[in-house]
Write a protein that holds these residues in place. Sequence first.
Motif, PDB file in Angstrom:
ATOM      1  N   LEU A  87      -6.742   8.992 -13.638  1.00  0.00           N
ATOM      2  CA  LEU A  87      -5.404   8.388 -13.674  1.00  0.00           C
ATOM      3  C   LEU A  87      -4.647   8.622 -12.367  1.00  0.00           C
ATOM      4  N   ARG A  88      -5.070   9.643 -11.615  1.00  0.00           N
ATOM      5  CA  ARG A  88      -4.448   9.899 -10.310  1.00  0.00           C
ATOM      6  C   ARG A  88      -4.732   8.780  -9.314  1.00  0.00           C
ATOM      7  N   LEU A  89      -5.658   7.914  -9.671  1.00  0.00           N
ATOM      8  CA  LEU A  89      -5.973   6.791  -8.780  1.00  0.00           C
ATOM      9  C   LEU A  89      -5.069   5.592  -9.011  1.00  0.00           C
ATOM     10  N   VAL A  90      -4.254   5.642 -10.062  1.00  0.00           N
ATOM     11  CA  VAL A  90      -3.374   4.503 -10.349  1.00  0.00           C
ATOM     12  C   VAL A  90      -2.471   4.179  -9.137  1.00  0.00           C
ATOM     13  N   PRO A  91      -1.768   5.177  -8.557  1.00  0.00           N
ATOM     14  CA  PRO A  91      -0.938   4.825  -7.387  1.00  0.00           C
ATOM     15  C   PRO A  91      -1.753   4.337  -6.184  1.00  0.00           C
ATOM     16  N   VAL A  92      -2.990   4.826  -6.067  1.00  0.00           N
ATOM     17  CA  VAL A  92      -3.847   4.384  -4.950  1.00  0.00           C
ATOM     18  C   VAL A  92      -4.158   2.895  -5.118  1.00  0.00           C
ATOM     19  N   VAL A  93      -4.543   2.524  -6.326  1.00  0.00           N
ATOM     20  CA  VAL A  93      -4.854   1.127  -6.619  1.00  0.00           C
ATOM     21  C   VAL A  93      -3.605   0.263  -6.427  1.00  0.00           C
ATOM     22  N   GLU A  94      -2.475   0.790  -6.881  1.00  0.00           N
ATOM     23  CA  GLU A  94      -1.226   0.034  -6.804  1.00  0.00           C
ATOM     24  C   GLU A  94      -0.827  -0.275  -5.359  1.00  0.00           C
ATOM     25  N   VAL A  95      -0.945   0.717  -4.494  1.00  0.00           N
ATOM     26  CA  VAL A  95      -0.549   0.519  -3.093  1.00  0.00           C
ATOM     27  C   VAL A  95      -1.547  -0.420  -2.399  1.00  0.00           C
ATOM     28  N   MET A  96      -2.797  -0.340  -2.794  1.00  0.00           N
ATOM     29  CA  MET A  96      -3.819  -1.209  -2.202  1.00  0.00           C
ATOM     30  C   MET A  96      -3.606  -2.663  -2.655  1.00  0.00           C
ATOM     31  N   ARG A  97      -3.215  -2.817  -3.905  1.00  0.00           N
ATOM     32  CA  ARG A  97      -2.944  -4.137  -4.450  1.00  0.00           C
ATOM     33  C   ARG A  97      -1.735  -4.776  -3.728  1.00  0.00           C
ATOM     34  N   SER A  98      -0.685  -3.980  -3.534  1.00  0.00           N
ATOM     35  CA  SER A  98       0.500  -4.494  -2.827  1.00  0.00           C
ATOM     36  C   SER A  98       0.138  -4.926  -1.417  1.00  0.00           C
ATOM     37  N   PHE A  99      -0.634  -4.091  -0.746  1.00  0.00           N
ATOM     38  CA  PHE A  99      -1.017  -4.439   0.623  1.00  0.00           C
ATOM     39  C   PHE A  99      -1.869  -5.705   0.632  1.00  0.00           C
ATOM     40  N   GLY A 100      -2.784  -5.812  -0.300  1.00  0.00           N
ATOM     41  CA  GLY A 100      -3.653  -6.992  -0.394  1.00  0.00           C
ATOM     42  C   GLY A 100      -2.859  -8.262  -0.661  1.00  0.00           C
ATOM     43  N   LEU A 101      -1.875  -8.147  -1.544  1.00  0.00           N
ATOM     44  CA  LEU A 101      -1.012  -9.298  -1.845  1.00  0.00           C
ATOM     45  C   LEU A 101      -0.265  -9.749  -0.600  1.00  0.00           C
ATOM     46  N   TRP A 102       0.299  -8.763   0.097  1.00  0.00           N
ATOM     47  CA  TRP A 102       1.028  -9.070   1.319  1.00  0.00           C
ATOM     48  C   TRP A 102       0.107  -9.720   2.349  1.00  0.00           C
ATOM     49  N   LEU A 103      -1.097  -9.195   2.479  1.00  0.00           N
ATOM     50  CA  LEU A 103      -2.070  -9.697   3.451  1.00  0.00           C
ATOM     51  C   LEU A 103      -2.430 -11.152   3.170  1.00  0.00           C
ATOM     52  N   LYS A 104      -2.634 -11.442   1.886  1.00  0.00           N
ATOM     53  CA  LYS A 104      -2.978 -12.811   1.503  1.00  0.00           C
ATOM     54  C   LYS A 104      -1.834 -13.775   1.787  1.00  0.00           C
TER      55      LYS A 104
END
Lengths: 109, 109
Positions: A87-104
């Motif tokens: 569950l400690r990976l939830v914020p990691v995934v979240e920040v990666m998702r935000s960056f990916g969205l922005w990148l797209k």
Amino acid sequence: MAMKHSATGCSVEEAMRLLGVRWRLLIIFYLVGGPKRFSELRRCLPVISQRMLTLDLRALEEADLVERTVFPTVPVTVQYGLSVDGLRLVPVVEVMRSFGLWLKERDRA
Amino acid sequence: MAMKHSATGCSVEEAMRLLGVRWRLLIIFYLVGGPKRFSELRRCLPVISQRMLTLDLRALEEADLVERTVFPTVPVTVQYGLSVDGLRLVPVVEVMRSFGLWLKERDRA
């Protein structure tokens, strides 16, 4: 000016050694949504071969981030989910998702 | 129950396609501390071969996340730093560093 391999850099290295293997964080992303059977993960992740998915799940299980549960059905049902540590990976995934969205968005413009 | 390759999963995939190549996020980590010359990055990152560092820097430059500046000294000085877009990676590095620190602590126990 010599620069030492710093302790904090080392932490990023440690994290990426585990998560930087390309699709592991994507597996985690799908598990954040709830436990999945192997076949469901396969459908979520058509980019990964069956063999690589098996190996990545095993590595994440060995790192105590993913839990594998076997249900005694016929045939057996195997389900994968995030462990408490995972569950400690939830914020990691979240920040990666935000960056990916922005990148797209950026690259679409 | 079929599961579509979701748009948000796709964002994680997009981010990892760029950053999941093992040491790129570590390069970004060192650049968060300020611009560095190639030789300084080499010293920070003994895990990466000179060739891989060159290729990774080029990929990050092509993605407009890293800026390369050439100073007309003799011999020329080449410096790498985060671009404005690259600053968006600061929270990504930060969350990865936190997770890595936690992971190291856990595995030491």
